[in-house]
Structure formats: structure tokens, C-alpha cells
Design a protein around this motif. Structure first.
Motif, PDB file in Angstrom:
ATOM      1  N   LYS A   2     -20.127 -14.720 -14.521  1.00  0.00           N
ATOM      2  CA  LYS A   2     -19.482 -13.425 -14.418  1.00  0.00           C
ATOM      3  C   LYS A   2     -20.058 -12.448 -15.436  1.00  0.00           C
ATOM      4  O   LYS A   2     -20.450 -12.838 -16.536  1.00  0.00           O
ATOM      5  CB  LYS A   2     -17.976 -13.555 -14.675  1.00  0.00           C
ATOM      6  CG  LYS A   2     -17.194 -14.258 -13.589  1.00  0.00           C
ATOM      7  CD  LYS A   2     -15.731 -14.243 -13.969  1.00  0.00           C
ATOM      8  CE  LYS A   2     -14.860 -14.871 -12.900  1.00  0.00           C
ATOM      9  NZ  LYS A   2     -13.436 -14.824 -13.281  1.00  0.00           N
ATOM     10  N   LYS A  30      -7.147 -11.263 -11.959  1.00  0.00           N
ATOM     11  CA  LYS A  30      -8.124 -12.054 -11.198  1.00  0.00           C
ATOM     12  C   LYS A  30      -9.494 -11.403 -11.172  1.00  0.00           C
ATOM     13  O   LYS A  30     -10.521 -12.090 -11.135  1.00  0.00           O
ATOM     14  CB  LYS A  30      -7.613 -12.277  -9.768  1.00  0.00           C
ATOM     15  CG  LYS A  30      -6.343 -13.092  -9.668  1.00  0.00           C
ATOM     16  CD  LYS A  30      -5.958 -13.317  -8.203  1.00  0.00           C
ATOM     17  CE  LYS A  30      -4.661 -14.121  -8.090  1.00  0.00           C
ATOM     18  NZ  LYS A  30      -3.488 -13.345  -8.577  1.00  0.00           N
ATOM     19  N   GLU A  31      -9.543 -10.096 -11.153  1.00  0.00           N
ATOM     20  CA  GLU A  31     -10.819  -9.387 -11.129  1.00  0.00           C
ATOM     21  C   GLU A  31     -11.622  -9.694 -12.390  1.00  0.00           C
ATOM     22  O   GLU A  31     -11.062  -9.945 -13.463  1.00  0.00           O
ATOM     23  CB  GLU A  31     -10.561  -7.883 -11.025  1.00  0.00           C
ATOM     24  CG  GLU A  31     -11.830  -7.056 -10.877  1.00  0.00           C
ATOM     25  CD  GLU A  31     -11.544  -5.560 -10.772  1.00  0.00           C
ATOM     26  OE1 GLU A  31     -12.405  -4.767 -11.179  1.00  0.00           O
ATOM     27  OE2 GLU A  31     -10.450  -5.192 -10.280  1.00  0.00           O
ATOM     28  N   ASP A  32     -12.948  -9.675 -12.271  1.00  0.00           N
ATOM     29  CA  ASP A  32     -13.796  -9.853 -13.445  1.00  0.00           C
ATOM     30  C   ASP A  32     -13.413  -8.839 -14.516  1.00  0.00           C
ATOM     31  O   ASP A  32     -13.067  -7.694 -14.209  1.00  0.00           O
ATOM     32  CB  ASP A  32     -15.267  -9.654 -13.082  1.00  0.00           C
ATOM     33  CG  ASP A  32     -15.824 -10.799 -12.248  1.00  0.00           C
ATOM     34  OD1 ASP A  32     -15.103 -11.797 -12.057  1.00  0.00           O
ATOM     35  OD2 ASP A  32     -16.975 -10.683 -11.786  1.00  0.00           O
ATOM     36  N   ARG A 221     -10.339  -4.347 -16.216  1.00  0.00           N
ATOM     37  CA  ARG A 221     -10.956  -4.729 -14.946  1.00  0.00           C
ATOM     38  C   ARG A 221     -12.367  -4.127 -14.889  1.00  0.00           C
ATOM     39  O   ARG A 221     -12.576  -2.986 -15.310  1.00  0.00           O
ATOM     40  CB  ARG A 221     -10.123  -4.217 -13.779  1.00  0.00           C
ATOM     41  CG  ARG A 221      -8.709  -4.781 -13.677  1.00  0.00           C
ATOM     42  CD  ARG A 221      -7.968  -4.089 -12.546  1.00  0.00           C
ATOM     43  NE  ARG A 221      -6.568  -4.468 -12.481  1.00  0.00           N
ATOM     44  CZ  ARG A 221      -6.085  -5.450 -11.706  1.00  0.00           C
ATOM     45  NH1 ARG A 221      -6.924  -6.147 -10.936  1.00  0.00           N
ATOM     46  NH2 ARG A 221      -4.798  -5.727 -11.685  1.00  0.00           N
ATOM     47  N   SER A 223     -13.926  -2.924 -12.462  1.00  0.00           N
ATOM     48  CA  SER A 223     -13.945  -1.692 -11.674  1.00  0.00           C
ATOM     49  C   SER A 223     -13.429  -0.493 -12.463  1.00  0.00           C
ATOM     50  O   SER A 223     -13.703   0.658 -12.093  1.00  0.00           O
ATOM     51  CB  SER A 223     -13.098  -1.869 -10.406  1.00  0.00           C
ATOM     52  OG  SER A 223     -11.744  -2.174 -10.737  1.00  0.00           O
TER      53      SER A 223
END
Length: 365
Positions: A2, A30-32, A221, A223
Motif C-alpha cells: 500500500k 478501510k481505505e488506504d 484517507r 483520497s
């Protein structure tokens, strides 16, 4: 592997990368995750403020009364636990509106039938703040201590974070959690938010992340942490010594200390509840893991804060070899090392009750 860290300095080192990967592994979503490493908790909060504005292209925020997020200009604007933290420093950062933190022991809002007090606070934010003060499209983030520290070791009701997450999703607002004090295994889980079953967008950490070495982190996150290289940076954040200390600390937490915090914390809570039955000055006992608050009152019915008694217990404990620290108006925080044994807790509670007994007797004279 990751993608797990972000660096805006000139050079990087191996432990920096290892720590970034570890924080990605334990991040409460849960997101990287991407991490920006800092020197302190207040600097981690400043990072979160800047990132929220950059990512959302919005300018305003919602914070909470009783909060403590630090003393630098952005962080202190959110801080609302003592007026003296603001005194002499106005004008503060523009764009922060405060809502009441959901303190179930001292509610200030009325609940509707079927809602818990946390849900009532979120309804207040929606109806009173977002409809009457701040347009939702201008709000970048809501910044909140998952369990309030300086404000009185306040654990919000179970309904608060699910309702807050729903509100943030509805309006595209970032949920930013300050876990500088309540994170890193202190509550018996990596992050206090894990007790509530909700995933934030950003989380800040410091204090327990490196056992006293200067280190903080803003974990977001992937994003969300979308700013360009050079947009934010520092000189010493994530330095080699602090990263090594953090990796060693995380290993200890992971391999025993976090479970110990859960077990010894539950043991202490049970003992304190029993102690409460013998001491009318104890109004409330609350906490998670080894983050426990004992609130003192003049009367259990009126709940008038017993500030003098609280500070007297701290002084009497010190005279007997027990270090304690107050918070809120009349709360003593119990936040010992995560390695504390039950026998050590017994000794601390024995001195605590002895100091309290003397303080109560003095108060009757």
C-alpha cells in the motif's frame, strides 16, 4: 504494498517509511491511509485544518465546547475548554463555530423521544448551525476529540458518532477526529472511535505515539490527502529517533499493552463504581480502557461541581506519592501507563481513596 506515507521534505529514511506503513495498517478506516508526520499534536491538528480546506475548497469548520486541540493559532481557535487559552490572542482564525459536546452527565439540550443525547447534539448541528449560521456547502470539516480530554474525560453517547458520520456524508463534510490523548491503545483499542463502529476521514495522533519523543501524525484517507508536494511541510516531523521510538512503542502496544489497558481499565472502573457508593462527592465515573474520569460534585442531585475538593484530592494524593491531574471543572483523570498491573492499580486506588476521604472530612469542618 500500500501507499502509506507522504513526505514533503528533501530526504526520507527507512523508519519513516516503516512507520507510515504501520500507521496505514492500523488506521481506523478501510481505505488506504497517507500520513503526514509532525512534531506534536497541535501541529498534527494544524495539518488537518489545512488539508481539509485544501481538499474540500471550503473554508469553515465546526468544533465543540470543552475541546482542547492545542495552542497554535488554528488549533487554539477550536480549543474551548478554558477562556484563558483565547485571552490576549484575538482575532483568532476565522471560520470556526462551536457546538455543545454531548456530555450525558451534564446535558444542555433537550432530547426528543427515542433519541440519545449524542443524536440530539447532531440534530442541533443540523437544525441550528447548518440551517441558521453556516451553509453546509461552506463547511470543510467537523473537528472533535473522540473522547474529550481536557474538557473532563467525557465519553459521548453511543448514538453520537453514527449520527455525525451520517450528517457529514449528507453534506460532504470531513469528519476529523483528534485522538492525540485518547488514541494509540489507551482505550483498549488502537483508536477510541473503534468503540463506536464509525470510520473518520482524518485522525490526529501524538503523545502516546512515541512514548514521549516529539512526534505527531495526521492520518488521512488517501483520497483526502491529495495536496501537491510543497503545499505543506516541516523540518523535524518524522525524524529518525522519534520514528524509531514510535515503532518500538507500537510493537509494545500491539503485543500486550493494548489488551492490558482494556483489562486493567475495566478492573479500575469496577473498583471506582464501588468506591462511588461510599463517597457522596463522586458524581460520575466514566471512561474506556485506561482513560477514566472521576467527577466530583457538592451534591449528587444538583451536580454542582466540587472544584476545591477536586484540587485538594490532587494535592493530598501528591503528598502520599500519587501523581494526579484534574480536568474539566471538577474531574480527576486516571490515565496511567498502559503497562500498569492490577496490583499497581490497587495501590493507586488505595491512595486515591485515602486522599478523597481526608478531603471530604476537611470539607465538612
Amino acid at each position: 504494498m500500500k501507499s502509506s506515507f507522504i513526505f514533503l521534505q528533501i530526504f526520507i529514511h527507512e523508519n519513516w517509511i516503516k512507520l507510515g506503513e504501520k500507521l496505514d495498517e492500523i488506521a481506523p478506516f478501510k481505505e488506504d491511509a497517507l500520513t503526514f508526520m509532525t512534531n506534536s499534536g497541535t501541529e498534527a491538528v494544524e495539518t488537518a485544518i489545512k488539508l481539509a480546506r485544501y481538499h474540500t475548497k471550503r473554508t469553515n469548520f465546526i468544533g465543540f465546547t470543552g475541546a482542547f486541540h492545542g495552542r497554535t493559532m488554528g488549533a487554539v481557535t477550536f480549543t474551548a475548554s478554558k477562556a484563558k487559552y483565547h485571552g490576549g490572542f484575538y482575532p483568532l482564525m476565522n471560520g470556526v463555530t462551536h457546538a455543545p459536546f454531548p456530555n450525558p452527565y451534564r446535558p444542555v439540550l433537550e432530547r426528543r423521544k427515542g433519541e440519545d443525547y449524542g443524536e440530539a447534539v447532531v440534530r442541533y448541528i443540523e437544525d441550528e448551525i447548518l440551517h441558521q449560521i453556516l451553509p453546509p456547502k461552506d463547511v470543510a470539516g467537523i473537528l472533535v476529540e473522540t473522547i474529550q480530554g481536557e474538557g473532563g474525560y467525557i465519553v459521548p453517547p453511543d448514538g453520537f458518532y453514527p449520527a455525525l458520520r451520517k450528517l457529514c456524508d449528507k453534506h460532504g463534510i470531513l469528519m476529523i477526529l483528534d485522538e492525540v490523548q485518547c488514541g494509540m491503545g489507551r482505550t483498549g483499542k488502537w483508536w477510541a472511535i473503534e468503540h463506536f463502529g464509525v470510520e473518520p476521514d482524518m485522525i490526529t495522533s501524538a503523545k502516546g505515539i512515541a512514548s514521549g519523543m516529539p512526534l505527531g501524525a495526521c492520518i488521512a484517507r488517501k483520497s483526502v490527502m491529495d495536496w501537491e508536494i510543497g503545499t505543506h511541510g516541516n523540518t523535524y516531523g518524522g525524524n529518525p529517533i522519534s520514528c524509531a521510538a514510535s515503532l518500538a512503542t507500537i510493537d509494545l502496544i500491539e503485543n500486550g499493552y493494548m489488551q492490558n489497558a482494556a483489562e486493567v481499565g475495566a478492573y479500575a472502573m469496577e473498583a471506582l463504581e464501588e468506591m462511588k457508593s461510599r463517597h457522596p462527592s463522586i458524581g460520575d465515573v466514566r471512561g474506556k480502557g485506561l482513560m477514566i474520569g472521576v467527577e466530583f460534585v457538592r451534591d449528587q442531585e444538583t451536580k454542582d461541581p466540587a472544584h476545591h475538593l477536586t484540587e485538594r484530592v490532587v494535592d493530598l494524593g501528591y503528598e502520599r506519592g500519587l501523581l494526579m491531574l484534574s480536568c474539566g471543572k471538577s474531574v480527576i483523570r486516571i490515565a496511567p501507563p498502559l503497562s500498569m498491573s492490577k496490583s499497581e492499580m490497587d495501590e493507586g486506588l488505595r491512595i486515591f481513596e485515602e486522599a478523597l476521604t481526608v478531603a471530604e472530612k476537611e470539607g465538612k469542618k
